[in-house]
Motif scaffolding. Structure first.
Motif, mmCIF file in Angstrom:
data_model
loop_
_atom_site.group_PDB
_atom_site.id
_atom_site.type_symbol
_atom_site.label_atom_id
_atom_site.label_comp_id
_atom_site.label_asym_id
_atom_site.label_seq_id
_atom_site.Cartn_x
_atom_site.Cartn_y
_atom_site.Cartn_z
ATOM 1 N N GLN A 1 -39.880 52.007 62.511
ATOM 2 C CA GLN A 1 -40.100 50.662 61.957
ATOM 3 C C GLN A 1 -40.011 50.674 60.436
ATOM 4 O O GLN A 1 -39.458 49.767 59.832
ATOM 5 C CB GLN A 1 -41.466 50.129 62.424
ATOM 6 C CG GLN A 1 -41.432 49.694 63.878
ATOM 7 C CD GLN A 1 -42.791 49.292 64.410
ATOM 8 O OE1 GLN A 1 -43.821 49.812 63.956
ATOM 9 N NE2 GLN A 1 -42.812 48.382 65.375
ATOM 10 N N SER B 1 -37.108 48.797 58.295
ATOM 11 C CA SER B 1 -37.517 47.750 57.337
ATOM 12 C C SER B 1 -36.894 47.990 55.956
ATOM 13 O O SER B 1 -36.896 47.105 55.106
ATOM 14 C CB SER B 1 -39.042 47.669 57.231
ATOM 15 O OG SER B 1 -39.523 48.773 56.494
ATOM 16 N N THR C 1 -35.249 48.830 66.957
ATOM 17 C CA THR C 1 -36.457 49.650 67.176
ATOM 18 C C THR C 1 -36.431 50.201 68.599
ATOM 19 O O THR C 1 -36.640 51.397 68.830
ATOM 20 C CB THR C 1 -37.742 48.810 66.976
ATOM 21 O OG1 THR C 1 -37.703 48.240 65.676
ATOM 22 C CG2 THR C 1 -38.990 49.664 67.130
#
Ligand code: SAM
Length: 191
Positions: free
Chosen positions: A10, A14, A185
């Motif tokens: 994650q 990001s 993800t």
């Protein structure tokens, strides 16, 4: 263990930069290809593009740290239509090519959607591709040798792009859509 991996995935997603990519024009040595993908991963480039070399696409170098798993490489047959397509998508295409209109690579704004065009080990970027590009850029050379290894040139420019994007706050907020972030993800967690 799984939680730690999820958090890492994650965090990395990001930081991904969907508006930063490379186009490799017939780069054919496996270790160069692998090294470039590794640099792409390191700066958060989400994908890479390559024009298939005459002898076919090289297989990846096993020592690469497997960056190709995280940076998909899209192959294309012809360089000019590929450049035009990227330009239609809003990318500025920067050819690493010494020409009259070449500027120092540090003078360019990499916070714009950017594709860095890199050339074959022996021949460099073709004249037609350099002309079709929006700008020609060059890393100033002050030694006896005329050019850098293509993967070194790629890393040098990609990390300048990373520096500029960091200053502009582009790693502070996710640049990819929430739905894509969710999908990736899942895909990265269960390859
Ligand atoms: N004889 C080739 C030429 O004239 O372009 C040399 C190719 S060089 C070994 C391979 C690739 O590395 C180039 O096409 C370019 O993408 C990149 N490169 C090498 N040195 C560079 C420099 N000083 N500035 C920008 N890109 C460079």
């Amino acid at each position: 263990m799984k939680q730690a991996r999820l958090q890492k995935i994650q965090r990395v997603l990001s930081l991904r930069q969907p508006t930063l990519t490379v186009l490799l024009e017939e780069v054919h040595k496996p270790h160069n290809l692998s090294a470039i993908l590794r640099s792409c991963d390191a700066v958060g480039a989400m994908q890479a593009h390559a024009i298939v070399p005459r002898g076919g696409m090289p297989t990846y170098n096993a020592t690469s740290g497997s960056a190709e798993k995280w940076v998909p490489l899209h192959t294309h047959k012809q360089v000019i239509p590929t450049i035009e397509d990227l330009q239609k998508q809003g990318y500025q295409v920067l050819a690493t090519h010494l020409s009259e209109r070449a500027v120092d690579y540090r003078e360019v704004d990499y916070t714009r959607p950017t594709c860095i065009l890199l050339g074959a080990e022996k021949w460099g970027v073709s004249e037609d591709a350099a002309k079709a590009a929006d700008q020609n850029i060059i890393i100033p050379m002050m030694g006896m040798v005329q050019s850098l290894n293509v993967s070194v040139a790629a890393a040098t420019i990609l990390f300048e792009a990373q520096r500029q994007r960091q200053v502009a706050g582009m790693y502070r907020e996710p640049q990819i859509e929430p739905v894509t972030l969710k999908r990736l993800t899942f895909e990265w967690l269960y390859p």
